[in-house]
Write an enzyme that holds these catalytic residues in place. Sequence first.
Site, PDB file in Angstrom:
ATOM      1  N   GLY A   1     -15.707  33.130  58.783  1.00 39.66           N
ATOM      2  CA  GLY A   1     -14.606  33.188  59.743  1.00 39.66           C
ATOM      3  C   GLY A   1     -14.669  34.417  60.628  1.00 39.66           C
ATOM      4  O   GLY A   1     -13.952  34.513  61.620  1.00 39.66           O
TER       5      GLY A   1
ATOM      6  N   MET B   1     -16.253  26.820  63.196  1.00 41.15           N
ATOM      7  CA  MET B   1     -16.500  27.421  61.882  1.00 41.15           C
ATOM      8  C   MET B   1     -17.766  28.255  61.909  1.00 41.15           C
ATOM      9  O   MET B   1     -18.641  28.062  62.744  1.00 41.15           O
ATOM     10  CB  MET B   1     -16.615  26.343  60.811  1.00 41.15           C
ATOM     11  CG  MET B   1     -17.821  25.443  61.003  1.00 41.15           C
ATOM     12  SD  MET B   1     -18.412  24.639  59.514  1.00 41.15           S
ATOM     13  CE  MET B   1     -19.073  25.990  58.579  1.00 41.15           C
ATOM     14  N   CYS B   2     -17.825  29.201  60.982  1.00 38.81           N
ATOM     15  CA  CYS B   2     -19.032  29.987  60.728  1.00 38.81           C
ATOM     16  C   CYS B   2     -19.111  30.170  59.208  1.00 38.81           C
ATOM     17  O   CYS B   2     -18.529  29.381  58.467  1.00 38.81           O
ATOM     18  CB  CYS B   2     -18.983  31.327  61.468  1.00 38.81           C
ATOM     19  SG  CYS B   2     -17.621  32.390  60.982  1.00 38.81           S
ATOM     20  N   ARG B   3     -19.799  31.172  58.735  1.00 36.23           N
ATOM     21  CA  ARG B   3     -19.915  31.359  57.282  1.00 36.23           C
ATOM     22  C   ARG B   3     -18.597  31.823  56.661  1.00 36.23           C
ATOM     23  O   ARG B   3     -18.156  31.287  55.677  1.00 36.23           O
ATOM     24  CB  ARG B   3     -21.016  32.344  56.929  1.00 36.23           C
ATOM     25  CG  ARG B   3     -21.107  32.595  55.419  1.00 36.23           C
ATOM     26  CD  ARG B   3     -22.262  33.439  54.995  1.00 36.23           C
ATOM     27  NE  ARG B   3     -23.545  32.898  55.352  1.00 36.23           N
ATOM     28  CZ  ARG B   3     -24.167  31.899  54.722  1.00 36.23           C
ATOM     29  NH1 ARG B   3     -23.597  31.322  53.711  1.00 36.23           N
ATOM     30  NH2 ARG B   3     -25.331  31.488  55.122  1.00 36.23           N
TER      31      ARG B   3
ATOM     32  N   LEU C   1     -17.420  28.454  55.973  1.00 33.68           N
ATOM     33  CA  LEU C   1     -18.173  27.713  54.960  1.00 33.68           C
ATOM     34  C   LEU C   1     -17.828  28.208  53.557  1.00 33.68           C
ATOM     35  O   LEU C   1     -17.699  27.409  52.624  1.00 33.68           O
ATOM     36  CB  LEU C   1     -19.671  27.856  55.232  1.00 33.68           C
ATOM     37  CG  LEU C   1     -20.624  27.196  54.235  1.00 33.68           C
ATOM     38  CD1 LEU C   1     -20.457  25.675  54.251  1.00 33.68           C
ATOM     39  CD2 LEU C   1     -22.060  27.558  54.554  1.00 33.68           C
TER      40      LEU C   1
END
Length: 177
Positions: free
Chosen positions: A69, A65-67, A94
């Site tokens: 995608g 995951m990141c902020r 996120l």
Amino acid sequence: MTAVLTPLSPRDVAARLQSGRAILVDIREPDEFAREHLPGAVSAPLSAFEQAHIGIEPDRDVIFMCRSGARTGAHCDRLAARVTGPAFVLEGGLNGWKTADLPVAVDRKAPLELMRQVQIAAGSLVLLGAVLAWLVHPGFIALSGFVGAGLLFAGVSGFCGMARLLAVMPWNRPRSA
């Protein structure tokens, strides 16, 4: 060949995490992770991803995951290379998790992410230069030009002097335990 990270909805990720069937790997940078992250996520920033100890167990799903995608999508080959089986991505990152109204661990005492600080400082300096040029003297437009040139240089070279300067400010120093 391009690796594929299979997208999973935030609710599906939450169910897999709750059952213990998955490990969630957050690839955002440490300053982003410190400010807010998903409970139980493991931090493995892209800047040092190959050296990170993720603790992947063979029988568990690995979900990156990141902020939003975007970073996971841009680096899917690199991420999937660390996993022997199928690899997954949290759909929407996120932001998607928060939209699904799932819990997020937030530390409001942690400094804002460094890039947000750069954006705030650069935007403030450009605005200040424009206002001073309008109200005081046209020469103040050079301030806006200087900041613009610095941002251009940062984008082309990958070196951001303002970020380096902000990184050593007192509010960005690690807190003592």
